[in-house]
Write a protein that holds these residues in place. Structure first.
Motif, PDB file in Angstrom:
ATOM      1  N   THR A  79       0.729  -1.246  -0.001  1.00  0.00           N
ATOM      2  CA  THR A  79       0.058  -0.189  -0.022  1.00  0.00           C
ATOM      3  C   THR A  79       0.992   1.439   0.086  1.00  0.00           C
ATOM      4  O   THR A  79       0.286   2.344   0.256  1.00  0.00           O
ATOM      5  CB  THR A  79      -0.871   0.064   1.185  1.00  0.00           C
ATOM      6  OG1 THR A  79      -0.061  -0.114   2.516  1.00  0.00           O
ATOM      7  CG2 THR A  79      -2.025  -0.933   1.377  1.00  0.00           C
ATOM      8  N   GLU A  80       1.932   1.116  -0.450  1.00  0.00           N
ATOM      9  CA  GLU A  80       2.899   2.512  -0.313  1.00  0.00           C
ATOM     10  C   GLU A  80       2.341   3.477  -1.181  1.00  0.00           C
ATOM     11  O   GLU A  80       2.047   3.184  -2.379  1.00  0.00           O
ATOM     12  CB  GLU A  80       4.242   1.830  -0.835  1.00  0.00           C
ATOM     13  CG  GLU A  80       5.423   2.761  -1.414  1.00  0.00           C
ATOM     14  CD  GLU A  80       5.958   3.461  -0.081  1.00  0.00           C
ATOM     15  OE1 GLU A  80       5.806   2.986   1.022  1.00  0.00           O
ATOM     16  OE2 GLU A  80       6.659   4.488  -0.481  1.00  0.00           O
ATOM     17  N   SER A  81       2.469   4.751  -0.763  1.00  0.00           N
ATOM     18  CA  SER A  81       1.807   5.686  -1.382  1.00  0.00           C
ATOM     19  C   SER A  81       2.332   6.877  -0.872  1.00  0.00           C
ATOM     20  O   SER A  81       2.755   6.968   0.297  1.00  0.00           O
ATOM     21  CB  SER A  81       0.245   5.757  -1.432  1.00  0.00           C
ATOM     22  OG  SER A  81      -0.035   6.835  -2.416  1.00  0.00           O
ATOM     23  N   ASP A 149     -10.162   0.778  -3.670  1.00  0.00           N
ATOM     24  CA  ASP A 149      -9.188  -0.222  -3.520  1.00  0.00           C
ATOM     25  C   ASP A 149      -9.554  -1.648  -2.775  1.00  0.00           C
ATOM     26  O   ASP A 149     -10.658  -1.556  -2.214  1.00  0.00           O
ATOM     27  CB  ASP A 149      -8.015   0.407  -2.429  1.00  0.00           C
ATOM     28  CG  ASP A 149      -6.752  -0.209  -2.475  1.00  0.00           C
ATOM     29  OD1 ASP A 149      -5.829   0.643  -2.913  1.00  0.00           O
ATOM     30  OD2 ASP A 149      -6.517  -1.230  -1.965  1.00  0.00           O
ATOM     31  N   ASN A 151      -8.270  -3.147  -0.474  1.00  0.00           N
ATOM     32  CA  ASN A 151      -7.644  -3.257   0.897  1.00  0.00           C
ATOM     33  C   ASN A 151      -8.436  -2.424   2.009  1.00  0.00           C
ATOM     34  O   ASN A 151      -8.331  -1.158   1.880  1.00  0.00           O
ATOM     35  CB  ASN A 151      -6.015  -2.929   0.830  1.00  0.00           C
ATOM     36  CG  ASN A 151      -5.458  -2.932   2.324  1.00  0.00           C
ATOM     37  OD1 ASN A 151      -5.963  -2.792   3.445  1.00  0.00           O
ATOM     38  ND2 ASN A 151      -4.212  -3.310   2.230  1.00  0.00           N
ATOM     39  N   ASN A 203     -12.622  -4.751  -5.743  1.00  0.00           N
ATOM     40  CA  ASN A 203     -11.583  -5.539  -6.551  1.00  0.00           C
ATOM     41  C   ASN A 203     -11.755  -5.162  -7.865  1.00  0.00           C
ATOM     42  O   ASN A 203     -12.803  -5.572  -8.556  1.00  0.00           O
ATOM     43  CB  ASN A 203     -11.729  -6.962  -6.155  1.00  0.00           C
ATOM     44  CG  ASN A 203     -10.817  -8.016  -6.829  1.00  0.00           C
ATOM     45  OD1 ASN A 203     -10.297  -7.479  -7.743  1.00  0.00           O
ATOM     46  ND2 ASN A 203     -11.075  -9.187  -6.708  1.00  0.00           N
ATOM     47  N   LEU A 204     -10.613  -4.645  -8.379  1.00  0.00           N
ATOM     48  CA  LEU A 204     -10.608  -4.365  -9.935  1.00  0.00           C
ATOM     49  C   LEU A 204     -11.055  -5.537 -10.902  1.00  0.00           C
ATOM     50  O   LEU A 204     -11.466  -5.553 -12.225  1.00  0.00           O
ATOM     51  CB  LEU A 204      -9.449  -3.908 -10.510  1.00  0.00           C
ATOM     52  CG  LEU A 204      -8.851  -2.458  -9.653  1.00  0.00           C
ATOM     53  CD1 LEU A 204      -7.563  -1.912 -10.243  1.00  0.00           C
ATOM     54  CD2 LEU A 204      -9.896  -1.427 -10.331  1.00  0.00           C
ATOM     55  N   VAL A 227      -0.143  -0.029  -9.664  1.00  0.00           N
ATOM     56  CA  VAL A 227      -1.092  -1.290  -9.193  1.00  0.00           C
ATOM     57  C   VAL A 227      -0.721  -2.479 -10.068  1.00  0.00           C
ATOM     58  O   VAL A 227      -0.593  -3.585  -9.971  1.00  0.00           O
ATOM     59  CB  VAL A 227      -2.648  -1.045  -9.396  1.00  0.00           C
ATOM     60  CG1 VAL A 227      -3.355  -2.175  -9.257  1.00  0.00           C
ATOM     61  CG2 VAL A 227      -2.807   0.501  -8.536  1.00  0.00           C
TER      62      VAL A 227
HETATM   63  C1  SAM Z   1       1.484   0.396  -4.084  1.00  0.00           C
HETATM   64  S1  SAM Z   1      -0.238   1.122  -3.854  1.00  0.00           S
HETATM   65  C2  SAM Z   1      -0.283   2.402  -5.124  1.00  0.00           C
HETATM   66  C3  SAM Z   1      -1.035   3.427  -4.564  1.00  0.00           C
HETATM   67  C4  SAM Z   1      -1.424   4.562  -5.400  1.00  0.00           C
HETATM   68  N1  SAM Z   1      -1.985   4.364  -6.538  1.00  0.00           N
HETATM   69  C5  SAM Z   1      -0.103   5.360  -5.697  1.00  0.00           C
HETATM   70  O1  SAM Z   1       0.634   5.081  -6.871  1.00  0.00           O
HETATM   71  O2  SAM Z   1       0.750   5.907  -4.815  1.00  0.00           O
HETATM   72  C6  SAM Z   1      -1.347  -0.449  -4.810  1.00  0.00           C
HETATM   73  C7  SAM Z   1      -2.630  -0.443  -4.334  1.00  0.00           C
HETATM   74  O3  SAM Z   1      -3.277  -1.346  -5.299  1.00  0.00           O
HETATM   75  C8  SAM Z   1      -4.302  -1.833  -4.495  1.00  0.00           C
HETATM   76  N2  SAM Z   1      -4.753  -3.087  -5.075  1.00  0.00           N
HETATM   77  C9  SAM Z   1      -3.896  -4.363  -5.518  1.00  0.00           C
HETATM   78  N3  SAM Z   1      -4.924  -5.339  -6.117  1.00  0.00           N
HETATM   79  C10 SAM Z   1      -6.137  -4.641  -6.425  1.00  0.00           C
HETATM   80  C11 SAM Z   1      -7.067  -5.067  -7.029  1.00  0.00           C
HETATM   81  N4  SAM Z   1      -7.448  -6.155  -7.606  1.00  0.00           N
HETATM   82  N5  SAM Z   1      -8.312  -4.280  -6.818  1.00  0.00           N
HETATM   83  C12 SAM Z   1      -7.997  -2.984  -6.210  1.00  0.00           C
HETATM   84  N6  SAM Z   1      -7.256  -2.803  -5.709  1.00  0.00           N
HETATM   85  C13 SAM Z   1      -5.949  -3.394  -5.794  1.00  0.00           C
HETATM   86  C14 SAM Z   1      -3.561  -2.122  -3.166  1.00  0.00           C
HETATM   87  O4  SAM Z   1      -4.495  -2.801  -2.153  1.00  0.00           O
HETATM   88  C15 SAM Z   1      -2.800  -1.214  -2.813  1.00  0.00           C
HETATM   89  O5  SAM Z   1      -3.382  -0.316  -2.128  1.00  0.00           O
END
Ligand code: SAM
Length: 366
Positions: A79-81, A149, A151, A203-204, A227
């Motif tokens: 969840t790094e952001s 998201d 999560n 969930n995407l 993502v």
């Molecule tokens: C690294 S973070 C990116 C946050 C932000 N978009 C950024 O670039 O700073 C990735 C996020 O994607 C979400 N994620 C992963 N798989 C997903 C899915 N199938 N549906 C929705 N969200 C998802 C994770 O829970 C996480 O919070």
């Protein structure tokens, strides 16, 4: 995990397959030890009798199963952001994309934006701050900024809107002062910005109504950054199709750099700008292409792997034409392709060969 049982390589693979199918997320080899530990923990916490029983729980289509997926995904997602992550893309939004959308939507004063994979909210809140400064009569606009998201713990934090200094890496202090209230080393986002953003768990990959991309239409801008790097290429393709359908004609998609490297997003226009690149859903036949409406926006370049002669001709022109900026943009585009991609219109050379040629040609001009 029951003491007599251990997770065999075959069972580990079975869980990994289940996860990628359900969420798109690939568990990499380097993360497998930690992953096995997570599964053991979840087996204990759910009181499952055996590894197989836990597997069956995940594979079932029940409410209990969904609950367990909610818990498991909080363990396996990164969840790094941070705010205004990727300065180039935020400059692109500020200088080109938002001015274009604001102009286009000026009559209806409606704009719909989605941050897909928004984590703890830094990304959609950054968008809200940017728009707050760009639209003088913002209170009169019907603005939707939706963060989605998988999560739910990350989303709780997003809704709270309280951040630590780590979320402000490289952010202008002025932003912190104007939009946050500080208590010790916590920063509370102002109500003006907080109320502009809403959040939804989803969930995407899901095809049910909990995934906004299955029923929401006419989105003007989707951000899905950092993502796809965790997704299988099949999952990326599925989600790209959903995004395409959810965008309005001429709506924009921003992803992280090189995140579509292994894809062929040829339904989208690829738009190169000095600051960064964006994908755009082509306009319908009644919509004028963006390039002919705004001189601030550069010419659109189709994906070179697209198959129509016209599209390839446009790329050919941009590579061989006199416009230096376009040549550089085309070079950037080539760099995003797998090196071995052959481009028929350009002598059937590979992307790597073309990059070499154009780099040399541009060196001479520079
Ligand atoms: C690294 S973070 C990116 C946050 C932000 N978009 C950024 O670039 O700073 C990735 C996020 O994607 C979400 N994620 C992963 N798989 C997903 C899915 N199938 N549906 C929705 N969200 C998802 C994770 O829970 C996480 O919070």
């Amino acid at each position: 995990m029951p003491p007599t049982e251990s997770l065999s390589p075959e069972l580990t693979q079975a869980f990994i397959q289940l996860i990628v199918k359900r969420t798109g997320i690939i568990i990499r080899e380097s993360d497998q030890t930690a992953f096995e530990e997570t599964i053991s923990q979840r087996i204990k916490l759910t009181g499952s009798d055996s590894i197989a029983a836990y597997y069956r729980l995940l594979a079932a289509e029940t409410y209990k199963s969904q609950e367990e997926w909610d818990s498991l995904t909080t363990e396996i997602t990164n969840t790094e952001s941070f705010f205004f992550r990727d300065k180039g893309q935020f400059k692109l939004l500020k200088n080109h994309i938002f001015p274009d959308l604001i102009k286009r939507q000026a009559q209806t004063k409606t704009m719909r934006i989605c941050s897909a994979g928004c984590s703890t909210g830094e990304e959609p809140y950054s968008i809200a701050m940017l728009l707050y400064d760009l639209i003088p009569d913002i209170k009169e606009w019907n603005l939707t900024i939706l963060g989605v998201d998988i999560n739910s713990i990350a989303l709780e934090k997003a809704r709270e809107g309280i951040y630590r200094p780590w979320s402000f890496r490289g952010v202008d202090q002025d932003i912190q002062k104007r939009f946050f209230r500080q208590t010790n080393d916590h920063y509370h986002i102002s109500d003006d910005i907080k109320t502009m953003v809403s959040f939804q768990t989803g969930n995407l990959l899901d095809n049910s109504s909990s995934n906004p991309f299955c029923h929401v239409k006419d989105i003007d801008l989707i951000l899905c950054r950092n993502v796809f790097i965790y997704f299988s290429s099949t999952a990326v393709k599925t989600v790209l199709d959903k995004f395409y359908n959810a965008l309005c004609p001429l709506g924009y998609l921003l992803v992280g750099h090189a995140e579509l490297y292994s894809q062929n997003p040829d339904r989208f226009w690829v738009k190169m700008f000095e600051e960064s690149m964006a994908y755009q859903r082509p306009g319908d036949t009644t919509t004028q292409p963006i390039a002919s409406r705004s001189s601030a926006l550069p010419q659109q370049i189709p994906s070179p792997t697209a198959t129509t002669e016209d599209q390839l001709q446009t790329l050919d022109n941009s590579l061989t034409g006199v416009n230096l900026q376009m040549q550089k943009a085309a070079l950037n585009l080539l760099r995003q392709l797998p090196g071995e991609t052959r481009i028929a219109k350009l002598g059937n050379l590979t992307a790597s060969e073309l990059i070499q040629q154009y780099e040399q040609a541009l060196k001479k001009i520079d």
